[in-house]
Design a protein around this motif. Structure first.
Motif, PDB file in Angstrom:
ATOM      1  N   TRP A 143       0.849  -1.206   0.000  1.00  0.00           N
ATOM      2  CA  TRP A 143       0.000   0.000   0.000  1.00  0.00           C
ATOM      3  C   TRP A 143       0.880   1.249   0.000  1.00  0.00           C
ATOM      4  O   TRP A 143       0.612   2.207  -0.730  1.00  0.00           O
ATOM      5  N   TRP A 144       1.886   1.233   0.849  1.00  0.00           N
ATOM      6  CA  TRP A 144       2.787   2.378   0.959  1.00  0.00           C
ATOM      7  C   TRP A 144       3.555   2.580  -0.350  1.00  0.00           C
ATOM      8  O   TRP A 144       3.649   3.706  -0.856  1.00  0.00           O
ATOM      9  N   ARG A 145       4.079   1.498  -0.914  1.00  0.00           N
ATOM     10  CA  ARG A 145       4.811   1.590  -2.175  1.00  0.00           C
ATOM     11  C   ARG A 145       3.908   2.144  -3.282  1.00  0.00           C
ATOM     12  O   ARG A 145       4.295   3.056  -4.022  1.00  0.00           O
ATOM     13  N   ALA A 146       2.696   1.575  -3.385  1.00  0.00           N
ATOM     14  CA  ALA A 146       1.779   2.010  -4.436  1.00  0.00           C
ATOM     15  C   ALA A 146       1.351   3.463  -4.238  1.00  0.00           C
ATOM     16  O   ALA A 146       1.185   4.212  -5.211  1.00  0.00           O
ATOM     17  N   ALA A 147       1.163   3.873  -2.993  1.00  0.00           N
ATOM     18  CA  ALA A 147       0.786   5.260  -2.716  1.00  0.00           C
ATOM     19  C   ALA A 147       1.902   6.211  -3.148  1.00  0.00           C
ATOM     20  O   ALA A 147       1.641   7.278  -3.721  1.00  0.00           O
ATOM     21  N   GLN A 148       3.148   5.835  -2.893  1.00  0.00           N
ATOM     22  CA  GLN A 148       4.268   6.676  -3.303  1.00  0.00           C
ATOM     23  C   GLN A 148       4.317   6.819  -4.828  1.00  0.00           C
ATOM     24  O   GLN A 148       4.586   7.911  -5.354  1.00  0.00           O
ATOM     25  N   ILE A 149       4.027   5.722  -5.530  1.00  0.00           N
ATOM     26  CA  ILE A 149       4.035   5.773  -6.991  1.00  0.00           C
ATOM     27  C   ILE A 149       2.897   6.664  -7.488  1.00  0.00           C
ATOM     28  O   ILE A 149       3.087   7.513  -8.373  1.00  0.00           O
ATOM     29  N   ALA A 150       1.696   6.460  -6.933  1.00  0.00           N
ATOM     30  CA  ALA A 150       0.538   7.251  -7.371  1.00  0.00           C
ATOM     31  C   ALA A 150       0.758   8.733  -7.122  1.00  0.00           C
ATOM     32  O   ALA A 150       0.448   9.576  -7.981  1.00  0.00           O
ATOM     33  N   VAL A 151       1.296   9.076  -5.955  1.00  0.00           N
ATOM     34  CA  VAL A 151       1.550  10.486  -5.642  1.00  0.00           C
ATOM     35  C   VAL A 151       2.655  11.046  -6.535  1.00  0.00           C
ATOM     36  O   VAL A 151       2.586  12.199  -6.984  1.00  0.00           O
ATOM     37  N   SER A 152       3.668  10.233  -6.821  1.00  0.00           N
ATOM     38  CA  SER A 152       4.749  10.707  -7.686  1.00  0.00           C
ATOM     39  C   SER A 152       4.230  10.995  -9.098  1.00  0.00           C
ATOM     40  O   SER A 152       4.697  11.928  -9.766  1.00  0.00           O
ATOM     41  N   GLN A 153       3.243  10.205  -9.555  1.00  0.00           N
ATOM     42  CA  GLN A 153       2.624  10.466 -10.850  1.00  0.00           C
ATOM     43  C   GLN A 153       1.879  11.801 -10.839  1.00  0.00           C
ATOM     44  O   GLN A 153       1.950  12.579 -11.802  1.00  0.00           O
ATOM     45  N   VAL A 154       1.155  12.048  -9.749  1.00  0.00           N
ATOM     46  CA  VAL A 154       0.453  13.331  -9.614  1.00  0.00           C
ATOM     47  C   VAL A 154       1.453  14.479  -9.603  1.00  0.00           C
ATOM     48  O   VAL A 154       1.279  15.490 -10.302  1.00  0.00           O
ATOM     49  N   ARG A 155       2.487  14.312  -8.827  1.00  0.00           N
ATOM     50  CA  ARG A 155       3.497  15.374  -8.691  1.00  0.00           C
ATOM     51  C   ARG A 155       4.191  15.650 -10.022  1.00  0.00           C
ATOM     52  O   ARG A 155       4.417  16.812 -10.387  1.00  0.00           O
ATOM     53  N   ALA A 156       4.504  14.581 -10.770  1.00  0.00           N
ATOM     54  CA  ALA A 156       5.172  14.752 -12.057  1.00  0.00           C
ATOM     55  C   ALA A 156       4.252  15.415 -13.076  1.00  0.00           C
ATOM     56  O   ALA A 156       4.704  16.187 -13.928  1.00  0.00           O
ATOM     57  N   SER A 157       2.955  15.127 -12.977  1.00  0.00           N
ATOM     58  CA  SER A 157       1.988  15.671 -13.928  1.00  0.00           C
ATOM     59  C   SER A 157       1.693  17.144 -13.674  1.00  0.00           C
ATOM     60  O   SER A 157       1.418  17.891 -14.619  1.00  0.00           O
ATOM     61  N   ALA A 158       1.739  17.546 -12.381  1.00  0.00           N
ATOM     62  CA  ALA A 158       1.396  18.939 -12.042  1.00  0.00           C
ATOM     63  C   ALA A 158       2.320  19.438 -10.935  1.00  0.00           C
ATOM     64  O   ALA A 158       1.885  19.667  -9.799  1.00  0.00           O
ATOM     65  N   PRO A 159       3.604  19.620 -11.237  1.00  0.00           N
ATOM     66  CA  PRO A 159       4.577  19.954 -10.174  1.00  0.00           C
ATOM     67  C   PRO A 159       4.300  21.270  -9.462  1.00  0.00           C
ATOM     68  O   PRO A 159       4.438  21.351  -8.233  1.00  0.00           O
ATOM     69  N   GLN A 160       3.893  22.295 -10.184  1.00  0.00           N
ATOM     70  CA  GLN A 160       3.651  23.584  -9.543  1.00  0.00           C
ATOM     71  C   GLN A 160       2.384  23.559  -8.700  1.00  0.00           C
ATOM     72  O   GLN A 160       2.333  24.122  -7.608  1.00  0.00           O
ATOM     73  N   ASP A 161       1.342  22.906  -9.210  1.00  0.00           N
ATOM     74  CA  ASP A 161       0.108  22.771  -8.439  1.00  0.00           C
ATOM     75  C   ASP A 161       0.337  21.945  -7.175  1.00  0.00           C
ATOM     76  O   ASP A 161      -0.241  22.236  -6.120  1.00  0.00           O
ATOM     77  N   PHE A 162       1.181  20.921  -7.271  1.00  0.00           N
ATOM     78  CA  PHE A 162       1.462  20.075  -6.108  1.00  0.00           C
ATOM     79  C   PHE A 162       2.123  20.875  -4.989  1.00  0.00           C
ATOM     80  O   PHE A 162       1.883  20.621  -3.805  1.00  0.00           O
TER      81      PHE A 162
END
Length: 488
Positions: free
Chosen positions: A50-69
């Motif tokens: 769960w922790w690993r997958a959450a880190q991946i999902a959040v990293s995808q969000v962060r990469a997609s919208a770095p300034q908004d993040f």
């Protein structure tokens, strides 16, 4: 403009979604997780996944919208309910988490009722292997050394919170599914805890889903590039309560039908509703002074995925549904279609039977994959109709009902459900986002970004599926045959 992150720990994946103050979806992320089935009836997951997958999902969000993040101000968490995560006094995981669809502890369910004669009334729910309390009795009996070392029991989203903050906290809606909560009073029940050999010290603290539960730790904030920010994490909610928040199903009589791994009919109430003898779940909502009634079919979209796997079409579920639609376009073939009992992992409402099994009935040589696919779609709809009957008996049927979950992408299945249930079903914008979107809304509330009324508004409706009287009549006759299959 501030942004808000919702993270949902599902059964098949962890999803993350980033919203702005207008609740526009800025970015999404997702990472799959595996269900382990080492023995018959067992269903487990590694909490570290769960922790690993959450880190991946959040990293995808962060990469997609770095300034908004970087403008993140609030986080909300959602997750699969009931699953037991056992930690020792150092916060280390003691064994794989036992999931909501695990069926090993039927004996322990009966034992809980023996230990507390008024158990059903006290817990406002019946016992069943999916819930958390009997899982701990099973561990005590079969893995006593692990039980003795258990210092905390957390639900999936609350384990993720622990990894994000270092704090042990849960919310009322998720904790209502443990069989340890006084649901009317929204607090732990010492008698229910004692029946399972547990204590309050082993439970997380409780907050409402829209309240601040903790703050993102400095280490995680630094990892996410947010080192100078103090970010509130909402109490959050169980996946279904969070989905309800996400579509504005927060007023009395507001309901939704979720087509995910399991199928759920949910209705928000202004009081605790209880009909445990028919496996109605009466739980707290994720918002203060609100409750909900819920009925569950354990196999919904997962039944279609199973059929895709065994017919070597798992890569094309959309095509499988199209074959079902083509088959059923002929009224004569549709009425002579096989019937499917969708109890691939047992069943919850209305039977509470982990040993119930699935089956096709009425197969003939002329039936092809399309016939089987139609039978699966129809069988899941019939299982959900069983649940609607229970809600009606509790005087808690939904006055309005929206569609959410991955299965709601199929217009054909949505129309079939409307016909079987005799309900108007509304498909909202963003129906596929579901619980993660609702979790982000709870993050908004915890961060003080608006009132419940302003934040938890209902979305625009993309499509409405009205029941067809003629088809409803024909399907009711087929459902009579379906009801006989379990009894037989």
């Amino acid at each position: 403009m501030a942004t808000f992150l919702g993270i949902d720990v599902g059964t098949s994946s962890v999803k993350a979604v980033l919203l702005d103050e207008e609740q526009t979806v800025i970015a999404e992320g997702s990472s799959p997780i595996e269900v382990l089935r080492p023995r018959p009836l067992w269903s487990e997951q590694d909490p570290d996944e769960w922790w690993r997958a959450a880190q991946i999902a959040v990293s995808q969000v962060r990469a997609s919208a770095p300034q908004d993040f970087l403008r993140l101000e609030g986080i909300g968490l959602s997750g699969q309910q009931h699953s037991a995560t056992l930690l020792d006094r150092h916060g280390s995981v003691l064994r794989p988490a036992i999931l909501w669809n695990d069926g090993r502890c039927g004996k322990e369910c009966a034992e809980l009722i023996e230990r507390v004669p008024n158990f059903l009334q006290r817990a406002s729910n019946t016992t069943m292997p999916g819930f958390t309390a009997p899982k701990l009795l099973w561990v005590a009996r079969h893995q006593p050394e692990i039980f003795a070392a258990t210092a905390k029991v957390l639900l999936p989203k609350d384990y993720l919170r622990y990894r994000l903050t270092g704090d042990y906290v849960s919310d009322m809606s998720d904790s209502a599914g443990t069989l340890w909560l006084d649901i009317g009073r929204r607090t732990w029940d010492d008698i229910l805890l004692q029946a399972g050999g547990m204590t309050r010290a082993q439970m997380p603290d409780l907050v409402e889903g829209s309240e601040v539960s903790a703050y993102l730790s400095k280490d995680v904030a630094a990892l996410w590039g947010l080192a100078d920010k103090r970010i509130a994490i909402a109490g959050g909610g169980g996946d279904n309560a969070s989905s309800a928040v996400g579509i504005g199903a927060v007023g009395s009589g507001d309901g939704f039908l979720s087509l995910g791994t399991s199928g759920v009919l949910f209705v928000s109430t202004d009081r605790l509703v209880s009909l445990p003898e028919r496996t109605l779940h009466g739980f707290c909502h994720a918002l203060p002074q609100r409750w909900h009634g819920m009925v569950v079919a354990l196999s919904a979209a997962s039944a279609l995925s199973w059929l895709g796997t065994v017919t070597f079409q798992a890569h094309d579920i959309v095509g499988l549904i199209k074959k079902a639609e083509n088959f059923a376009s002929d009224a004569g073939r549709r009425e002579a279609a096989p019937l499917f009992l969708p109890y691939l992992t047992g069943e919850r409402t209305p039977h509470n039977d982990p040993n119930a099994t699935a089956k096709f009935d009425g197969l003939r040589a002329e039936h092809d994959v399309g016939a089987l696919a139609y039978a699966v779609l129809e069988g899941v709809a019939f299982a959900l109709a069983d649940g609607l009957d229970v809600l009606k008996a509790a005087n808690a049927a939904p006055r309005s009902c929206m569609l959410v979950g991955g299965g709601s992408r199929s217009a054909y299945w949505n129309a079939l459900l409307a016909d079987v249930l005799g309900l108007s079903l509304d498909l909202p914008e963003g129906a596929e986002i579901g619980a993660a979107f609702g979790a982000a809304r709870l993050g908004m509330l915890a961060a003080g970004a608006g009132t419940v009324e302003a934040v938890c508004r209902k979305p625009a409706i993309r499509a409405c599926f009205e029941p067809d009287a003629e088809r409803t009549t024909v399907l009711a006759k087929r459902r009579e045959r379906y009801l006989g299959m379990y009894r037989a």
